[in-house]
Design a protein around this motif. Sequence first.
Motif, short mmCIF file in Angstrom:
data_model
loop_
_atom_site.label_atom_id
_atom_site.label_comp_id
_atom_site.label_asym_id
_atom_site.label_seq_id
_atom_site.Cartn_x
_atom_site.Cartn_y
_atom_site.Cartn_z
N VAL A 172 5.85 2.43 -2.60
CA VAL A 172 5.30 2.83 -1.30
C VAL A 172 3.79 3.02 -1.44
CG1 VAL A 172 5.34 4.57 0.52
CG2 VAL A 172 7.46 3.98 -0.68
N TYR A 173 3.04 2.32 -0.59
CA TYR A 173 1.57 2.43 -0.62
C TYR A 173 1.14 3.72 0.06
CZ TYR A 173 -3.34 1.06 -0.21
OH TYR A 173 -4.71 1.01 -0.30
N ALA A 174 0.25 4.48 -0.60
CA ALA A 174 -0.18 5.77 -0.07
C ALA A 174 -1.66 5.81 0.24
CB ALA A 174 0.18 6.88 -1.06
N GLY A 175 -2.33 4.67 0.23
CA GLY A 175 -3.74 4.63 0.60
C GLY A 175 -4.64 4.25 -0.55
N GLY A 176 -5.93 4.10 -0.23
CA GLY A 176 -6.90 3.74 -1.25
C GLY A 176 -8.17 3.24 -0.62
N GLU A 177 -9.12 2.90 -1.47
CA GLU A 177 -10.41 2.40 -1.01
C GLU A 177 -10.93 1.38 -2.01
OE1 GLU A 177 -14.87 4.16 0.00
OE2 GLU A 177 -13.13 5.50 0.03
N GLY A 178 -11.36 0.23 -1.50
CA GLY A 178 -11.83 -0.82 -2.39
C GLY A 178 -10.69 -1.32 -3.28
N MET A 179 -10.91 -1.28 -4.60
CA MET A 179 -9.89 -1.71 -5.55
C MET A 179 -9.10 -0.54 -6.13
SD MET A 179 -11.92 -4.79 -7.51
CE MET A 179 -10.49 -5.33 -8.41
N ASN A 180 -9.36 0.66 -5.62
CA ASN A 180 -8.59 1.84 -6.04
C ASN A 180 -7.44 2.06 -5.08
OD1 ASN A 180 -10.19 3.10 -8.34
ND2 ASN A 180 -11.80 2.87 -6.79
N HIS A 181 -6.23 2.17 -5.64
CA HIS A 181 -5.04 2.29 -4.80
C HIS A 181 -4.12 3.39 -5.34
CE1 HIS A 181 -6.15 -1.65 -3.13
NE2 HIS A 181 -6.33 -2.04 -4.39
N THR A 182 -3.42 4.05 -4.41
CA THR A 182 -2.42 5.06 -4.78
C THR A 182 -1.06 4.62 -4.27
OG1 THR A 182 -4.05 6.86 -4.71
CG2 THR A 182 -1.73 7.47 -4.59
N PHE A 183 -0.05 4.70 -5.15
CA PHE A 183 1.32 4.33 -4.79
C PHE A 183 2.28 5.43 -5.22
CE2 PHE A 183 -0.85 0.29 -5.25
CZ PHE A 183 -0.32 -0.49 -4.24
N TYR A 184 3.41 5.50 -4.52
CA TYR A 184 4.55 6.28 -4.99
C TYR A 184 5.62 5.28 -5.39
CZ TYR A 184 2.53 10.67 -3.44
OH TYR A 184 1.72 11.77 -3.31
N VAL A 185 6.12 5.42 -6.63
CA VAL A 185 7.12 4.48 -7.12
C VAL A 185 8.36 5.24 -7.57
CG1 VAL A 185 5.37 2.84 -7.85
CG2 VAL A 185 6.22 4.51 -9.50
N MET A 186 9.51 4.63 -7.36
CA MET A 186 10.79 5.19 -7.78
C MET A 186 11.40 4.31 -8.86
SD MET A 186 9.90 6.59 -4.91
CE MET A 186 10.10 5.43 -3.56
N ILE A 187 11.91 4.93 -9.91
CA ILE A 187 12.47 4.17 -11.03
C ILE A 187 13.70 4.90 -11.57
CG2 ILE A 187 10.95 5.31 -12.72
CD1 ILE A 187 10.79 2.60 -14.20
N ARG A 188 14.70 4.13 -11.99
CA ARG A 188 15.91 4.70 -12.58
C ARG A 188 16.01 4.38 -14.07
NH1 ARG A 188 19.70 6.43 -8.74
NH2 ARG A 188 19.31 5.68 -6.62
N ASP A 189 15.69 3.16 -14.43
CA ASP A 189 15.83 2.72 -15.82
C ASP A 189 14.53 2.92 -16.58
OD1 ASP A 189 18.48 1.79 -15.40
OD2 ASP A 189 17.64 0.02 -14.40
N GLY A 190 14.59 2.63 -17.86
CA GLY A 190 13.37 2.63 -18.65
C GLY A 190 13.08 3.95 -19.32
N LYS A 191 12.10 3.92 -20.18
CA LYS A 191 11.75 5.09 -20.98
C LYS A 191 10.41 5.66 -20.54
CE LYS A 191 14.46 3.43 -24.89
NZ LYS A 191 14.46 3.06 -26.33
N ASN A 192 9.84 6.45 -21.42
CA ASN A 192 8.65 7.24 -21.13
C ASN A 192 7.50 6.46 -20.51
OD1 ASN A 192 6.97 9.45 -21.13
ND2 ASN A 192 6.40 9.25 -23.27
N LYS A 193 7.19 5.29 -21.05
CA LYS A 193 5.98 4.57 -20.63
C LYS A 193 6.28 3.40 -19.69
CE LYS A 193 3.45 5.81 -24.83
NZ LYS A 193 2.67 5.34 -25.99
N SER A 194 7.47 3.35 -19.11
CA SER A 194 7.86 2.21 -18.28
C SER A 194 6.96 2.05 -17.06
CB SER A 194 9.31 2.34 -17.83
OG SER A 194 10.18 2.34 -18.95
N VAL A 195 6.58 3.16 -16.43
CA VAL A 195 5.76 3.09 -15.21
C VAL A 195 4.42 2.42 -15.52
CG1 VAL A 195 4.57 4.44 -13.46
CG2 VAL A 195 6.86 5.12 -14.18
N LYS A 196 3.79 2.85 -16.59
CA LYS A 196 2.49 2.27 -16.97
C LYS A 196 2.63 0.80 -17.37
CE LYS A 196 -1.50 3.04 -19.98
NZ LYS A 196 -2.08 3.85 -21.09
#
Length: 297
Positions: A172-196
């Motif tokens: 889900v996009y939560a806004g930003g400016e230029g090339m900076n962006h903020t998102f909310y992401v949901m995840i079930r699988d994966g380990k500690n660093k999966s989001v990154k």
Amino acid sequence: MNEKLHKLLARSGYGSRRDIEELIRQKRISIDGNIAPIGARVDSKSSIIRIDGRIVKIVNEDEEICRVIAYNKPEGQISTLKDKNGRPSVFDRLPRLDKGRWIAVGRLDINTAGLLLFTNDGQLSNGLLQPSQKIEKEYMVRVFGNIDESKIRNLVNGIKIDGEVLRFEDVVYAGGEGMNHTFYVMIRDGKNKSVKLLWESQEVTVSRIKRVRFGEIFLTKDMPKGAWKELDLKSINYLRELVSLPPEKNTLIAPDLKRGKSKVQKIKKAVRRYENKLVKDSSSFKSSTRSKLRHKK
């Protein structure tokens, strides 16, 4: 009553079942003076159990009160109990327990902030960490780079990383400016660093990650960074139900009390005192190290 050693010690707060099994393999646990074998069963009322030579306090099923706390982890803290480099740990700020110890329900990377759960119930921790549970976690992520719909589709459809297919349930996009962006992401699988890892696979730079939800447990506004809050019975039993454990009937806190602004301010001051102490200790350590190096020369 005879029961499995790892189950008994997990219930008593000495770690998850996996942690206990590892201690047994390392021959650090004894029963009545003998090294405990894998799969050992014990009499909880008559056996003398030691970990690293120290007698452990056994909590019987009718005595145990399951406790869970939510902690707002700041960036820069490790999720393990100790660190050879002396970095601050998430365990430094937790309340003391009379019996057992706090067990982290998973980990957050040192540069990841936000919601981290702890419990004194090893069975609950072990159950929540099972991959089969697929508990949804939500993160706020700030990235720098070009983002288009094709990259978002890739993140949702799944990407193979290190032999494992990782994906977000939703982005889900939560806004930003230029090339900076903020998102909310949901995840079930994966380990500690999966989001990154998922975002970096789309050739963008991750500048911040903050966990804001674990299942139906949210990081609330009355929890400043570095603060913890004990969960009420309703929240605890929601977690217990997820892993098919019987409901807890008792609690050590008053039901559903809200924190006022004055309480939150007191928490913030306590956190600042703790952070100032860390800075002072770090400065003393560096000065001592420099002094030792000069003497060596």
